[in-house]
Design an enzyme around this catalytic site. Sequence first.
Site, PDB file in Angstrom:
ATOM      1  N   ASP A  79       0.803  -1.231   0.000  1.00 45.06           N
ATOM      2  CA  ASP A  79       0.000   0.000   0.000  1.00 45.06           C
ATOM      3  C   ASP A  79       0.831   1.273   0.000  1.00 45.06           C
ATOM      4  O   ASP A  79       1.998   1.297   0.389  1.00 45.06           O
ATOM      5  CB  ASP A  79      -0.958   0.007   1.192  1.00 45.06           C
ATOM      6  CG  ASP A  79      -0.246  -0.114   2.539  1.00 45.06           C
ATOM      7  OD1 ASP A  79       0.776  -0.824   2.624  1.00 45.06           O
ATOM      8  OD2 ASP A  79      -0.704   0.502   3.513  1.00 45.06           O
ATOM      9  N   GLU A 137      -0.778  -1.900   5.084  1.00 44.68           N
ATOM     10  CA  GLU A 137       0.133  -1.961   6.232  1.00 44.68           C
ATOM     11  C   GLU A 137       0.124  -0.669   7.035  1.00 44.68           C
ATOM     12  O   GLU A 137       0.396  -0.677   8.234  1.00 44.68           O
ATOM     13  CB  GLU A 137       1.573  -2.258   5.747  1.00 44.68           C
ATOM     14  CG  GLU A 137       2.550  -2.557   6.872  1.00 44.68           C
ATOM     15  CD  GLU A 137       3.056  -1.310   7.582  1.00 44.68           C
ATOM     16  OE1 GLU A 137       3.292  -1.373   8.805  1.00 44.68           O
ATOM     17  OE2 GLU A 137       3.208  -0.258   6.928  1.00 44.68           O
TER      18      GLU A 137
HETATM   19 NI    NI Z   1       6.621   0.903   5.436  1.00 43.81          NI
END
Ligand code: NI
Length: 390
Positions: A79, A137
């Site tokens: 991401d 994340e």
């Molecule tokens: Ni990172």
Amino acid sequence: MPDFIQEAEALFAYTRALRRDFHMHPELGFQEVRTAGIVAKELNQLGLEVSTGIAETGVVAMIEGGKPGPVVLCRFDMDALPITEETGKDYASTNPGVMHACGHDGHTAIGLTVAHLLHQHREDLAGTVKLVFQPAEEGLGGAERMVKEGVLEGPRPDYSLSLHLWNEKPYGLIGVTPGPAMAAAESFEITITGKGAHGASPHQGLDPILAAAQVITALQSIVSRNVRPLEAAVVSVTAIEGGTTHNVIPPDVKMKGTIRSYLPEVRELVHRRFGEIVKGVSASMGCEAEYVIFDITPAVVNDAGMAAHVQGVVQRLLPADGLETDYRTMGAEDMAYMMDDIPGCYFFVGSANDEQGLNYGHHHPKFDFDERALPKAAALMAAAAADLLK
Ligand code: NI
């Protein structure tokens, strides 16, 4: 053992093209549709068994070795961040307001390179490699959700590996640390309620701004006075909101911030003192305080044996590189959820280059990294996995 460095270097054009393509088309957490599509396509082209749609956009692929053996999980995050890119590079983001400012574009490209490297040698592997491409994340809970959706089952991994390209370290330096490597992270919200009054008549009110100031100051004593000096913790108040104008004492003040620690006992101590100070100091000023602490992620704790294993791989593959064996950061990583009861190692691949201006910190609008770190990272990950499946 194959020469993974040489093989990864041979794939450099492929890796870099992927990385730059991901960089031009960044996607926020749980929205990595295009990225996941490319990941699945590349893995399918290798003939791997690929599962998609895990935690929305997560992708998992299995590399079955020629012989039976343990399962190694290798995880890569995909991401980007809600940041407007300012690098001016020709491969800069084409998605307004979204940028790969943490290097996860590199991680995704590294993961696909690792797939190639290990696929080429699958006959020599005694066991299975489970490649995990994770969404979200950046504080959105992608890893936890993948775990809930079964990423650690069918088959259950025996070992786990993950890495970060790391601009806090120069290119040519690798950090592999046993024990805690990244911190447990929580966020908090505090509301201090007093009693509003005219700014000229403070005696008629209960000033929550003064209470907030005392609370912020007193919170600094947790790390300096309560936590053992040789242990690590952070308490940061990062947002404060109260009042509207110059002659009104407001009825309440809201604050936000973060708590970081490595050890569970330190975390408990910080939480206890945090509550006592927020409540007690506010009460001493005649105000009431409510607070909530939200879990973000546990600490990333490297298994001692796994860290030693990866250190050995670094020394063998990159004898000329620097190996740091006690590098830790108070940053957080949700890989912690995939390492919870699976022995794992999370390592850092130095990627800064001062001469080329590739030294902005992670999450900076000018963040970019030395792409020569890509093949190194891929080779280390592939070799670390292959060595566990000898
Ligand atoms: Ni990172």
